[in-house]
Design a protein around this motif. Structure first.
Motif, mmCIF file in Angstrom:
data_model
loop_
_atom_site.group_PDB
_atom_site.id
_atom_site.type_symbol
_atom_site.label_atom_id
_atom_site.label_comp_id
_atom_site.label_asym_id
_atom_site.label_seq_id
_atom_site.Cartn_x
_atom_site.Cartn_y
_atom_site.Cartn_z
ATOM 1 N N ALA A 1 18.792 -38.593 59.867
ATOM 2 C CA ALA A 1 18.137 -37.284 59.755
ATOM 3 C C ALA A 1 19.018 -36.175 60.300
ATOM 4 O O ALA A 1 18.968 -35.034 59.808
ATOM 5 N N PHE A 2 19.850 -36.497 61.304
ATOM 6 C CA PHE A 2 20.691 -35.471 61.915
ATOM 7 C C PHE A 2 22.023 -35.286 61.190
ATOM 8 O O PHE A 2 22.737 -34.328 61.472
ATOM 9 N N LEU B 1 21.824 -32.060 59.262
ATOM 10 C CA LEU B 1 21.834 -30.946 60.212
ATOM 11 C C LEU B 1 23.252 -30.622 60.648
ATOM 12 O O LEU B 1 23.664 -29.456 60.649
ATOM 13 N N ASN C 1 16.733 -37.721 54.120
ATOM 14 C CA ASN C 1 16.535 -38.603 55.269
ATOM 15 C C ASN C 1 15.755 -37.930 56.389
ATOM 16 O O ASN C 1 15.094 -38.624 57.182
ATOM 17 N N ALA C 2 15.841 -36.598 56.492
ATOM 18 C CA ALA C 2 15.137 -35.895 57.570
ATOM 19 C C ALA C 2 13.619 -35.901 57.361
ATOM 20 O O ALA C 2 12.877 -36.363 58.234
ATOM 21 N N GLY D 1 12.929 -35.428 63.511
ATOM 22 C CA GLY D 1 13.520 -35.568 62.187
ATOM 23 C C GLY D 1 13.195 -34.405 61.281
ATOM 24 O O GLY D 1 14.072 -33.869 60.591
ATOM 25 N N ALA E 1 15.013 -31.254 62.198
ATOM 26 C CA ALA E 1 16.382 -31.272 61.690
ATOM 27 C C ALA E 1 16.407 -30.761 60.251
ATOM 28 O O ALA E 1 17.339 -30.040 59.854
ATOM 29 N N TYR E 2 15.404 -31.118 59.466
ATOM 30 C CA TYR E 2 15.288 -30.639 58.086
ATOM 31 C C TYR E 2 15.083 -29.129 58.064
ATOM 32 O O TYR E 2 15.736 -28.411 57.287
ATOM 33 N N SER F 1 18.232 -27.271 59.075
ATOM 34 C CA SER F 1 19.239 -27.409 58.020
ATOM 35 C C SER F 1 19.018 -26.372 56.925
ATOM 36 O O SER F 1 19.971 -25.717 56.468
ATOM 37 N N SER G 1 14.025 -33.588 47.938
ATOM 38 C CA SER G 1 13.659 -34.464 49.044
ATOM 39 C C SER G 1 12.481 -35.361 48.681
ATOM 40 O O SER G 1 12.445 -36.538 49.077
#
Length: 221
Positions: A30-31, A34, A64-65, A103, A106-107, A110, A138
């Protein structure tokens, strides 16, 4: 009393460590977008072939985030594992909420970084449409990962299989419904958390720009 405390501490650590491996891995994934967003959209990189390669990696890893939202199904399995109500309420649920929130944040950051990049290049009017397009991307990515078990690197290692699976799934009613619901959930949560995140950022900036007042005692006559 001391023995009881040690026993409870050991039990709590065992419960926390049960999900530690996959939670750590999913948070790492997830990161990745980012970190890529900081490099791509905040560091004033020129759009070279390396930049475009990084941008494609950003798109591949971005789902993934929000994917962590679907990890709630593991919580359902854990609740059925005969843990006590207190263990579920005070340990498991906070653990899942913290990981899912991290998570998804982070999305959010981003996409905020991407919006900053578009605004800087005088493309601010496309921010909303870009966000909606990435929510849709996503949603598709989450479906491919959760139900078809594809990974982000499969877009590079076996793009033909991913593309064929997407086409096959889009003709079915159930996958489209799942992806549509996922899109709505992502868009709604993103809007809410974006407002909170921008509010925190704005408050920090205002606090940083406020002059520090010096309090001195006035001399008495």
């Amino acid at each position: 009393m001391k023995f009881e405390l040690i026993r409870w501490t050991s039990h709590i650590l065992r419960v926390l460590s049960r999900n530690l491996d996959w939670m750590t891995w999913n948070l790492f994934l997830a990161f990745v977008p980012l970190l890529l967003s900081i490099w791509l959209f905040r560091s004033r990189q020129k759009r070279s072939p390396i930049w475009w390669a990084g941008f494609l990696a950003f798109l591949a890893f971005l789902p993934n985030a929000p994917y962590l939202l679907t990890d709630i199904i593991h919580l359902i399995h854990d609740i059925r594992a005969n843990y006590s109500v207190w263990m579920i309420t005070l340990i498991l649920i906070p653990q899942y909420l913290l990981v899912i929130l991290a998570g998804f944040e982070a999305y959010v950051i981003s996409l905020i970084n991407l919006g900053y990049y578009l605004h800087r290049h005088e493309r601010g009017k496309f921010i909303l449409w870009t966000e909606l397009a990435l929510h849709g991307l996503s949603a598709v990515g989450i479906y491919l990962g959760r139900f078809l078990r594809f990974n982000s690197w499969d877009f590079i290692t076996q793009p033909d299989a991913v593309f064929t699976s997407v086409l096959d799934e889009l003709v079915g009613k159930w996958p489209v419904v799942v992806m549509a619901v996922t899109f709505v959930v992502i868009a709604g949560l993103y809007w809410l958390m974006k407002q909170v995140t921008l509010g925190i950022i704005l408050r920090r900036r205002l606090k940083a720009t406020q002059p520090q007042s010096n309090h001195t005692d006035s001399p008495t006559a």
